[in-house]
Every structure is written in structure tokens, then in C-alpha cells.
Design a protein around this motif. Structure first.
Motif, PDB file in Angstrom:
ATOM      1  N   LYS A 162       1.092  -1.048   0.125  1.00  0.00           N
ATOM      2  CA  LYS A 162       0.032   0.150   0.043  1.00  0.00           C
ATOM      3  C   LYS A 162       0.795   1.243  -0.221  1.00  0.00           C
ATOM      4  N   LEU A 165       2.454   1.876  -3.316  1.00  0.00           N
ATOM      5  CA  LEU A 165       1.442   2.379  -4.472  1.00  0.00           C
ATOM      6  C   LEU A 165       1.323   4.033  -4.171  1.00  0.00           C
ATOM      7  N   GLU A 169       1.788   6.982  -6.506  1.00  0.00           N
ATOM      8  CA  GLU A 169       0.526   7.817  -7.146  1.00  0.00           C
ATOM      9  C   GLU A 169       0.875   9.286  -6.920  1.00  0.00           C
ATOM     10  N   ASP A 174       5.976   5.481 -12.137  1.00  0.00           N
ATOM     11  CA  ASP A 174       5.300   4.526 -12.248  1.00  0.00           C
ATOM     12  C   ASP A 174       6.062   3.486 -12.298  1.00  0.00           C
ATOM     13  N   VAL A 217       9.470  -1.253  -9.210  1.00  0.00           N
ATOM     14  CA  VAL A 217       8.376  -2.056  -9.392  1.00  0.00           C
ATOM     15  C   VAL A 217       8.245  -2.552 -10.908  1.00  0.00           C
ATOM     16  N   ARG A 220       3.062  -3.906 -11.297  1.00  0.00           N
ATOM     17  CA  ARG A 220       2.187  -3.036 -10.543  1.00  0.00           C
ATOM     18  C   ARG A 220       0.822  -3.898 -10.434  1.00  0.00           C
ATOM     19  N   ARG A 224      -0.445  -4.204  -6.407  1.00  0.00           N
ATOM     20  CA  ARG A 224      -2.025  -4.109  -5.970  1.00  0.00           C
ATOM     21  C   ARG A 224      -2.620  -5.091  -5.334  1.00  0.00           C
ATOM     22  N   GLU A 249      -3.814   7.847 -11.221  1.00  0.00           N
ATOM     23  CA  GLU A 249      -3.388   7.333 -12.748  1.00  0.00           C
ATOM     24  C   GLU A 249      -4.026   8.012 -13.707  1.00  0.00           C
TER      25      GLU A 249
END
Length: 254
Positions: A162, A165, A169, A174, A217, A220, A224, A249
Motif C-alpha cells: 500500500k 503504491l 501515485e 510509475d 516496481v 504493478r 496491488r 493514474e
């Protein structure tokens, strides 16, 4: 000139902070003469517990600030991140108040700043400006509530996914996050060896890789699947209370 083009041009001249860009032209004009922008380095201390909060800091672009709560064993526990969706320090106060937590720069970069007194004077002149900052304070409180629940019920693995990510963001990157094993351990409130084992398990699954001082990463969608839904809940609340402020995104691609 088309009014929509003129408005877009005016907003584009503001610091790259979504909260500042959410303000109307009239409200931002009240702040603009008092806003400065400069760069802050990673780990720079913005406030220590007990400090007078005299300046509001708005992370811009890829910059991130973090709230750290010191504990009796000498460790700091990270509570929430704030990026270009918000601000830290003196958001809704009506004067100088002592800081409760340590607030540091997590990822270095540009920060817009305004003196608390100047912000308060502007809010006294505009009900809509007061409303925007009150709404942001509500969003920040929701983020704190969600973080408390997350730390209580979700696994270290879920929280790690979490956090990565959420950082991606906010920074708009990315593929990577500038984070060491030691920093990850601090934000999760665990030992370095535990944090390293979590990263090793993600690497074995092909979800991410590590380089010196950063996490890369690789998958992705896989990340998630490993994450809890706490960040999604925070984003949903932002959309209900301050639509368009929290980075997504879809919005970055548009």
C-alpha cells in the motif's frame, strides 16, 4: 482569449500542488503575494514536537512530507504521507500552535510555503478559502483514521504494498520509489531485518526489485493484489470532499 484557456494558463503558473491549484483565481490571488517556493532535501526537518507552527508547507511535484510520532523506545513511527494533494503545518489553526509530531521531508523537491498569519488573514477575507482548507483538514483526518485502522489489522506485507503504491501515485513515478530498507522499516515500525524479508518475498514473486537506495516496481498489478484497500478508501473520501485533488493514474494520463 477563450475563458477556459485563460483559466488553464493561470492555474499552470501556480506551484505544482493540487490543493493550491484547486483554489479559485480570486482565492489564490489572496495568497500569491505571500507564497514562496524553494527546494527541500530528503530528511529535512520541518517541525519537531513542541515547535511553534509558523509556516504552512505545500509539497509540489514529486515531493513528499511525512508525519513521524516519536516513541519511548527511541523509534519513530510513520503515520501518514502528504504529497502534492495537500499541506502540512497550520492548515486550520487560527494562530501559532505547537507541533505534536515530527514532520520531515520524505522525498526531496520543491515546496511552496506561506506564513500561517498570512494564510489566516486571507481566510478571514474569503469564506470559500476557509471552506477549502477545512475540507482538506477533514481529508487529512480521514487519512489518519484509516492509517490507524490499517496498522491495527493489516499485515506488514499489505502495508508495504500500500505504501509503495501511495508514494508512486503522489510522485508520478510509475516504476520506482527512492526508499532504503532502513526507511521502510521505520515507516512500518518494524526491525530492518523484517523489512528486508518482506522485500525479499516480493522480489521472489517478481513484483519488485531493489537497487541501492530505491525500490523498482516490476509488476504493478501484482503489487496491488498484495496491498490492502486503505489507500483506495482515502482516495474515495478525497474525491467526495475535494474532487480532483488526490493524484490518480487516470488524472495524470489525461
Amino acid at each position: 482569449m477563450d475563458a477556459r484557456i485563460s483559466k488553464t494558463t493561470e492555474i499552470d503558473t501556480r506551484p505544482l500542488n493540487n490543493l493550491l491549484r484547486r483554489l479559485s483565481a480570486a482565492d489564490y490571488a489572496l495568497l500569491a503575494p505571500h507564497v514562496t517556493v524553494d527546494n527541500a532535501a530528503a530528511s529535512e526537518l520541518l517541525y519537531s514536537p513542541g515547535d511553534d507552527v509558523q509556516v504552512v508547507h505545500f509539497p509540489c511535484g514529486p515531493s513528499l512530507a511525512t508525519f513521524l510520532v516519536p516513541n519511548e523506545d527511541g523509534r519513530d513511527v510513520e503515520t501518514i504521507l502528504v504529497g502534492r494533494e495537500g499541506a502540512v503545518g497550520g492548515i486550520v489553526s487560527e494562530g501559532f500552535l505547537p507541533a505534536y509530531t515530527r514532520i520531515c521531508v520524505k522525498f526531496g523537491g520543491p515546496f511552496a510555503r506561506i506564513h500561517v498569519g498570512k494564510l489566516e488573514a486571507a481566510k478571514q477575507r474569503s469564506a470559500s478559502l476557509r471552506n477549502i482548507f477545512a475540507r482538506y483538514a477533514d481529508c487529512m483526518l480521514a487519512q489518519i483514521f484509516q492509517s490507524t485502522a490499517c496498522n491495527a489489522i493489516h499485515s506488514i506485507e499489505q502495508r508495504t504494498a500500500k505504501w509503495i503504491l501511495a508514494a508512486m501515485e503522489r510522485t508520478g513515478d510509475d516504476s520506482s520509489v527512492p526508499l532504503t530498507h532502513e526507511q521502510l522499516a521505520t515507516l512500518l515500525g518494524v526491525g530492518r531485518s523484517y523489512a528486508s524479508r518482506v522485500l525479499q518475498s516480493f522480489k521472489a514473486e517478481g513484483v519488485l526489485d531493489t537497487r541501492r537506495g530505491s525500490i523498482l516496481v516490476r509488476n504493478r498489478d501484482g503489487l496491488r493484489l498484495r496491498a490492502c484497500l486503505c489507500n483506495d478508501a482515502v482516495k474515495m473520501h478525497f474525491e467526495e470532499v475535494l474532487r480532483g485533488v488526490y493524484p490518480t493514474e487516470e488524472r495524470e494520463a489525461s
